[in-house]
Write a protein that holds these residues in place. Structure first.
Motif, PDB file in Angstrom:
ATOM      1  N   PRO A   1       0.807  -1.221   0.000  1.00  0.00           N
ATOM      2  CA  PRO A   1       0.000   0.000   0.000  1.00  0.00           C
ATOM      3  C   PRO A   1       0.840   1.271   0.000  1.00  0.00           C
ATOM      4  O   PRO A   1       0.297   2.368   0.123  1.00  0.00           O
TER       5      PRO A   1
ATOM      6  N   GLU B   1       0.061   4.602  -4.510  1.00  0.00           N
ATOM      7  CA  GLU B   1      -1.304   5.110  -4.700  1.00  0.00           C
ATOM      8  C   GLU B   1      -2.139   4.209  -5.594  1.00  0.00           C
ATOM      9  O   GLU B   1      -3.356   4.068  -5.394  1.00  0.00           O
TER      10      GLU B   1
ATOM     11  N   LEU C   1      -3.728   1.506  -3.501  1.00  0.00           N
ATOM     12  CA  LEU C   1      -4.844   2.029  -2.702  1.00  0.00           C
ATOM     13  C   LEU C   1      -6.078   2.216  -3.576  1.00  0.00           C
ATOM     14  O   LEU C   1      -7.210   1.975  -3.125  1.00  0.00           O
TER      15      LEU C   1
ATOM     16  N   TRP D   1      -9.803   0.584  -2.987  1.00  0.00           N
ATOM     17  CA  TRP D   1     -10.962   1.469  -2.919  1.00  0.00           C
ATOM     18  C   TRP D   1     -12.138   0.912  -3.715  1.00  0.00           C
ATOM     19  O   TRP D   1     -13.300   1.225  -3.430  1.00  0.00           O
TER      20      TRP D   1
ATOM     21  N   LEU E   1      -7.458  -2.385   3.416  1.00  0.00           N
ATOM     22  CA  LEU E   1      -6.103  -1.894   3.662  1.00  0.00           C
ATOM     23  C   LEU E   1      -5.374  -2.788   4.659  1.00  0.00           C
ATOM     24  O   LEU E   1      -4.217  -3.167   4.436  1.00  0.00           O
TER      25      LEU E   1
ATOM     26  N   CYS F   1      -2.368   4.174  10.732  1.00  0.00           N
ATOM     27  CA  CYS F   1      -3.150   4.334   9.499  1.00  0.00           C
ATOM     28  C   CYS F   1      -4.483   5.018   9.791  1.00  0.00           C
ATOM     29  O   CYS F   1      -4.921   5.896   9.023  1.00  0.00           O
TER      30      CYS F   1
ATOM     31  N   SER G   1      -5.616   8.759   8.562  1.00  0.00           N
ATOM     32  CA  SER G   1      -6.874   8.882   7.824  1.00  0.00           C
ATOM     33  C   SER G   1      -7.777   9.940   8.442  1.00  0.00           C
ATOM     34  O   SER G   1      -8.386  10.755   7.734  1.00  0.00           O
TER      35      SER G   1
ATOM     36  N   PHE H   1      -5.232   9.205   0.395  1.00  0.00           N
ATOM     37  CA  PHE H   1      -4.247   8.322  -0.238  1.00  0.00           C
ATOM     38  C   PHE H   1      -2.828   8.830  -0.014  1.00  0.00           C
ATOM     39  O   PHE H   1      -1.898   8.037   0.184  1.00  0.00           O
TER      40      PHE H   1
ATOM     41  N   LEU I   1      -1.732   7.831   3.586  1.00  0.00           N
ATOM     42  CA  LEU I   1      -1.547   6.393   3.734  1.00  0.00           C
ATOM     43  C   LEU I   1      -0.348   5.890   2.940  1.00  0.00           C
ATOM     44  O   LEU I   1       0.379   4.998   3.384  1.00  0.00           O
ATOM     45  N   THR I   2      -0.135   6.460   1.762  1.00  0.00           N
ATOM     46  CA  THR I   2       1.030   6.076   0.959  1.00  0.00           C
ATOM     47  C   THR I   2       2.324   6.414   1.694  1.00  0.00           C
ATOM     48  O   THR I   2       3.251   5.595   1.774  1.00  0.00           O
TER      49      THR I   2
ATOM     50  N   SER J   1       2.884   4.265   4.829  1.00  0.00           N
ATOM     51  CA  SER J   1       3.225   2.897   4.434  1.00  0.00           C
ATOM     52  C   SER J   1       4.686   2.819   3.990  1.00  0.00           C
ATOM     53  O   SER J   1       5.407   1.882   4.345  1.00  0.00           O
TER      54      SER J   1
END
Length: 410
Positions: free
Chosen positions: A133, A136, A139, A143, A313, A346, A350, A369, A372-373, A376
């Protein structure tokens, strides 16, 4: 116990979205060819690039930017790298495309460029293929899976061989244990944090009694089928207001401890600090709770009906990281603590992506995104950081089920 036994690998296991992955190329906001990511490679890749028959312009670029790694920790693992001193890969064009691949094709790329965000690992179940993850594009695939993640087992065109290093009952049960754990993560009868906590409770039992994994598999399967299974962890909670504050502080400190020092990660840190008015003084972490609660309210409005994305995720992370680690009872529990830490950061990232209620849907998803990218990349691709942050919990006597409930906000 070490074993010279060879395994014959005849099948591959992969998530259903694996073959759908395509690089976003110029449409990627966080290109893995930018932001001072090291692009390091083997001697074989180095020699191929240095002796490549190509255009004069590409030849000159390669001669100036492909360099040996002679010193530092990276020299123990890699032979050479691209010069990233300008903050971007020297092969990247203004259009966000790879000039090397455009001229010579994908086969000449260093292995790291051909593989990321993919990963392969040989296990008793076969050759496992997963996606990180930290991209992008991955992710985006998660989604689009409201029904959850299925896995595909297919025969390999050519069988492989792999070495199995452990013959303990615990290690040999890895695939069955992990399959049941993923079933727990996808058990939509419970809120996601409760699913993770219940899974951790059962894995704590397995760590305490590693000699009989068959007993554990029967017990775990029975719990998964039990209508009142949520009550099994009813005695553990997120700790109310005190637990919430501890969770926020833990994640603020975790974000500071991620050793990524690129422009985008630093921008994310600054934006979260500004959103929460966070600062550090005399060893204490301070923040504005009202600002966090405001972001949390917007988060629930935007994503309350998309809990399945966060489920996807965590299943993606769980499979990609080959959790749980069953090399020993100690490593098993450490991997549980690690996973709870990853869920917590995470979720925190978010929530804090919702700092602006006025964002339209596309901008809000891009911000989600982005966070989270980056987190990660900073953790999943940095084992040293994971180990350091996890071990801090053990040193502070916080690696308990009660503290896991706080991290998970149960």
């Amino acid at each position: 116990m070490e074993s010279p036994q060879k395994l014959r690998i005849t099948h591959e296991l992969k998530p259903v979205y694996y073959d759908k992955f395509r690089c976003l190329m110029g449409d990627c906001a966080l290109s893995c060819c930018k932001d001072n990511w090291k692009i390091a490679f083997s001697k074989k890749d180095y020699l191929r690039l240095r002796h490549l028959k190509c255009s004069p312009g590409l030849e000159e670029n390669l001669s100036k930017t492909v360099r040996r790694i002679r010193h530092g920790p990276a020299a123990e693992r890699w032979y050479a790298e691209f010069d990233m001193s300008a903050g971007v890969c020297p092969m990247l064009t203004e259009e966000g495309l790879c000039g090397l691949q455009m001229e010579q094709g994908g086969e000449v790329l260093p292995r790291v460029c051909k593989v990321f965000p993919r990963m392969e690992a040989c296990t008793g179940a076969g050759l496992e293929r997963s996606l990180s993850p930290g991209c992008e594009g991955v992710l985006g695939l998660l989604w689009e899976l409201p029904e959850g993640i299925d896995f595909v087992l297919e025969p390999l065109p050519k069988p492989l061989q792999a070495k199995r290093l452990y013959d303990t009952p615990l290690f040999l049960a890895h695939e069955e244990v992990r399959s049941l754990c993923i079933d727990f993560l996808q058990d939509r009868a419970l809120p996601l944090p409760r699913r993770i906590l219940l899974m951790c409770m059962l894995l704590r039992d397995l760590a305490d009694h590693p000699e009989d994994p068959e007993r554990w598999l029967r017990k775990a399967a029975g719990v998964l089928a039990e209508p009142g299974r949520e009550e099994l962890c009813a005695g553990l909670s997120g700790g109310g207001a005190a637990g919430r504050n501890l969770r926020i502080i833990n994640n603020l400190n975790l974000l500071q401890a991620i050793r990524q020092n690129d422009e985008e990660t630093n921008r994310l840190r600054r934006r979260i600090q500004e959103t929460l008015e966070a600062y550090w003084r005399n060893g204490q972490t301070h923040f504005c709770l009202e600002d966090y609660l405001r972001c949390e309210a917007v988060f629930r409005e935007r994503y309350g009906e998309r809990e399945w994305f966060f489920e996807n995720l965590m299943v993606c992370i769980y499979f990609h990281m080959s959790f749980p680690v069953l090399t020993s009872p100690e490593e098993l529990w450490k991997s549980c603590v690690n996973f709870c830490n990853l869920y917590s950061i995470c979720r925190f990232i978010s929530v804090l992506s919702c700092y602006d209620r006025g964002m339209d849907e596309a901008a809000a998803r891009a911000e989600l995104f982005r966070g989270l990218t980056l987190v990660s990349r900073g953790l999943l691709h940095n084992p040293e950081a994971q180990t350091h942050l996890r071990d801090e919990l053990f040193q502070n006597d916080s690696a308990t089920l009660a503290h896991m409930a706080i991290l998970l906000d149960c």
